[in-house]
Design an enzyme around this catalytic site. Structure first.
Site, PDB file in Angstrom:
ATOM      1  N   GLY A   1       0.970  -1.048  -0.198  1.00 43.05           N
ATOM      2  CA  GLY A   1       0.059  -0.172  -0.168  1.00 43.05           C
ATOM      3  C   GLY A   1       1.117   1.484  -0.348  1.00 43.05           C
ATOM      4  O   GLY A   1       2.454   1.393   0.966  1.00 43.05           O
ATOM      5  N   ALA A   2       0.397   2.347  -1.056  1.00 37.08           N
ATOM      6  CA  ALA A   2       1.783   3.415  -1.047  1.00 37.08           C
ATOM      7  C   ALA A   2       1.913   4.473  -0.168  1.00 37.08           C
ATOM      8  O   ALA A   2       2.726   4.303   0.363  1.00 37.08           O
ATOM      9  CB  ALA A   2       0.875   4.308  -2.187  1.00 37.08           C
TER      10      ALA A   2
ATOM     11  N   ASP B   1      -1.255   4.592  -6.428  1.00 37.28           N
ATOM     12  CA  ASP B   1       0.118   4.613  -5.856  1.00 37.28           C
ATOM     13  C   ASP B   1       0.642   5.328  -6.494  1.00 37.28           C
ATOM     14  O   ASP B   1       1.772   5.648  -6.086  1.00 37.28           O
ATOM     15  CB  ASP B   1       0.518   3.391  -6.243  1.00 37.28           C
TER      16      ASP B   1
END
Length: 367
Positions: free
Chosen positions: A54-55, A244
């Site tokens: 997860g960014a 992202d």
């Protein structure tokens, strides 16, 4: 968020004061385990192998990884080596580079013997900012769900389709795409989530479903290719996905398969939103399809699957014809023309340069 009644964040300082703990997401949903990161290499491996993913969470983990590197080598060369190591772990998520630039710039103005403490504290501030941003995203996006529920007469739950995992497991807490769902649920707005399984790593089936189960949010896991069919039959009220990397013009890069959902939503008049914090916006890029680097991951993620056996054990099996070549691009780009709006910590805007500048006017003068 809560795990069996106990609040957790995805990353937090260890009581020893010189390391951090993370939730090992490769073990979910069948086992909940914490892993201690004490070195630069620990952090790099955690990011590369998707122990954390997860960014926003990748960015925070990278910030802590740079701090941990200062324990071993706090020289200018040590900073450079640590930044290069961490930046190479995942090329698509811009939050990673943003966090590294922020911490490293801070360190270069700090005496070497103070760099670990300064970097560790700065990573903690980035984590707290992420929590605040995601909470605000939830408030803004939750209002979309509440308004839609009222507009539809309030007689049935609002059905939200999401792709991949952009919940609290993808951030430090709350999440991006799922934050509006949690906010609406806590306000008493009935909501039902359609969870794309998200092959090849099944982040939806494994992680999003795990989160929603734990939080008591009604949901249904669906095959990746079912979304368009459900939209055709009026079974989806809106789509919310994470990102992202989002360009200054509003193109949204997210987990592979997102673009196809956006096309189906556009064809069926279903609103399609991307939820993301400021750190996910790459103000240097205009054309996401041409300019965003797309990570190509190990083909084994496509050819093999791991699951739980009836006896409780685990097995990894091959699911592709032996010897067949595979490709595994991890992300795709949804052009801004297919995005109804972008939900950020500052509010909701059109997916365009003007829309984003309206929320971030300071970037207009910097452009």
């Amino acid at each position: 968020m809560n795990i069996d009644g106990q609040p957790y964040r995805t990353i937090f300082p260890d009581p020893d004061g010189v390391s951090v703990q993370v939730i090992d997401q490769t073990r979910l949903p069948f086992a909940f385990e914490l892993r201690r990161l004490a070195t630069l290499e620990d952090a790099a491996v955690a990011i590369r192998t998707m122990i954390v993913r997860g960014a926003p969470l990748i960015g925070v983990t990278a910030a802590y990884g740079l701090a941990l590197a200062m324990r071993a080598d706090a020289s200018h060369d040590g900073i450079d080596r640590a930044v290069a190591t961490l930046a190479a772990t995942r090329p698509t998520a811009i939050n990673l580079r943003w966090a590294l630039d922020r911490v490293s710039a801070n360190l270069r103005q700090t005496a070497p013997d103070e760099r670990f403490a300064r970097a560790f504290a700065e990573a903690g501030r980035i984590a707290e900012e992420d929590v605040a941003s995601c909470r605000a995203i939830g408030a803004h996006g939750g209002q979309i769900i509440a308004d839609l529920h009222a507009a539809r007469g309030g007689d049935r739950p609002i059905t939200v389709l999401t792709h991949c995992n952009a919940g609290w497991l993808a951030t430090v807490d709350w999440g991006t795409a799922l934050a509006p769902v949690y906010a609406a649920h806590e306000r008493g707005v009935p909501v039902h989530v359609l969870v794309d399984e998200t092959r090849p790593r099944s982040q939806g089936a494994a992680l999003t479903a795990f989160e929603l189960n734990g939080h008591g949010v009604p949901h249904t896991v669906i095959a990746d290719n079912a979304g368009g069919h459900l939209m055709q039959h009026g079974d989806v009220d809106l789509c919310i996905v994470g990102s992202d990397r989002t360009t200054a013009s509003g193109d949204v890069c997210n987990k592979i398969g997102t673009y196809l959902k956006a096309l189906a939503a556009h064809d069926n008049g279903v609103p399609f939103y991307a939820a993301l914090p400021f750190s996910t916006i790459d103000w240097t890029l205009d054309d996401g399809v041409k300019e965003i680097p797309i990570e190509e991951r190990d083909g084994r993620e496509v050819t093999h699957m791991t699951g739980r056996l009836p006896d409780g054990g685990f097995a990894t099996i091959e699911v592709v014809s032996p010897g067949s070549p595979v490709a595994n691009p991890a992300f795709d780009v949804t052009p801004s023309r297919l995005v109804t709006g972008i939900i950020t910590e500052r509010g909701i805007c059109d997916a365009s340069r003007e829309g984003l500048h309206g929320l971030y006017p300071e970037r207009r003068s910097a452009a």
